[in-house]
Write an enzyme that holds these catalytic residues in place. Structure first.
Site, short mmCIF file in Angstrom:
data_model
loop_
_atom_site.label_atom_id
_atom_site.label_comp_id
_atom_site.label_asym_id
_atom_site.label_seq_id
_atom_site.Cartn_x
_atom_site.Cartn_y
_atom_site.Cartn_z
N VAL A 75 11.35 11.54 2.06
CA VAL A 75 12.79 11.73 2.02
C VAL A 75 12.95 13.14 1.64
O VAL A 75 12.40 13.57 0.60
CB VAL A 75 13.39 10.89 0.82
CG1 VAL A 75 14.72 11.18 0.82
CG2 VAL A 75 13.20 9.33 1.28
N VAL A 77 15.78 16.62 2.16
CA VAL A 77 17.25 17.21 2.55
C VAL A 77 16.98 18.79 2.57
O VAL A 77 16.37 19.33 1.54
CB VAL A 77 18.25 16.86 1.54
CG1 VAL A 77 19.56 17.54 2.09
CG2 VAL A 77 18.24 15.03 1.70
N GLY A 85 25.53 14.00 -0.70
CA GLY A 85 25.20 12.76 -0.33
C GLY A 85 24.49 12.22 0.56
O GLY A 85 24.22 10.97 1.05
N LEU A 86 23.69 13.24 1.38
CA LEU A 86 22.77 13.01 2.35
C LEU A 86 21.34 12.23 1.80
O LEU A 86 21.32 11.21 2.75
CB LEU A 86 22.28 14.32 3.05
CG LEU A 86 23.69 14.94 3.55
CD1 LEU A 86 23.13 16.25 4.28
CD2 LEU A 86 24.35 14.18 4.40
N GLY A 87 20.95 12.63 0.80
CA GLY A 87 19.82 11.83 0.45
C GLY A 87 20.27 10.43 0.14
O GLY A 87 19.41 9.35 0.53
N TYR A 118 16.70 8.48 -7.79
CA TYR A 118 16.37 7.00 -7.26
C TYR A 118 17.03 5.98 -8.33
O TYR A 118 17.48 4.90 -7.78
CB TYR A 118 14.93 6.92 -6.96
CG TYR A 118 14.45 7.93 -5.84
CD1 TYR A 118 15.04 7.61 -4.45
CD2 TYR A 118 13.69 8.84 -5.88
CE1 TYR A 118 14.54 8.34 -3.48
CE2 TYR A 118 13.32 9.70 -4.98
CZ TYR A 118 13.76 9.37 -3.68
OH TYR A 118 13.38 10.29 -2.55
#
Length: 137
Positions: A75, A77, A85-87, A118
């Protein structure tokens, strides 16, 4: 701003660039080439990408048996797009695919310092009675 989301694989040069600028490459313990890392991405069960126009700005992928186990990894960015907020959108896109397939056991690998991110999304550290382990050769 409206970004474009897709499950199509990014082009090699876009993936290699994002992998480098996101700092994910520095977290790899082994010395894989960009080509090898891209081949790994191509072998993924599912990928989720976010674009700003034609620029790849966020990416995540899953390895899975397609039935009951999935592993989220890679993951990333682009730093200039972080804190938007993209993650979270990447994780939600990957989890959505799991929900669609009925996959209930979702694991992930996180780079150092990202555990709290997370946890906010509902992930929990493994129980000490059933620890996650790795064998790195």
């Amino acid at each position: 701003m409206a970004y474009i989301t897709t499950n199509r694989l990014p082009e090699f040069h876009q993936f290699a660039y994002l992998h480098e600028v996101s700092g994910l490459k520095k977290s790899k313990k082994a010395s894989y080439t960009k080509e090898q890392l891209y081949e790994a991405v191509c072998n993924s069960f599912y990928t989720f990408s976010i674009y700003d126009d034609n620029q790849l700005i966020a990416f995540g992928r899953m390895i899975s048996d397609g039935i009951y186990q999935a592993l989220i990894c890679d993951v990333m960015v682009d730093p200039s797009y972080q804190k938007k907020g993209l993650g979270k959108q990447i994780i939600n896109g990957l989890i959505s695919k799991c929900n669609e397939r009925g996959i209930e056991s979702i694991q992930l690998f996180a780079v150092k310092g990202k555990g709290q991110f997370y946890k906010k999304l509902g992930f929990q550290e493994r129980d000490a009675e059933a620890p996650g382990m790795s064998l790195v050769q």
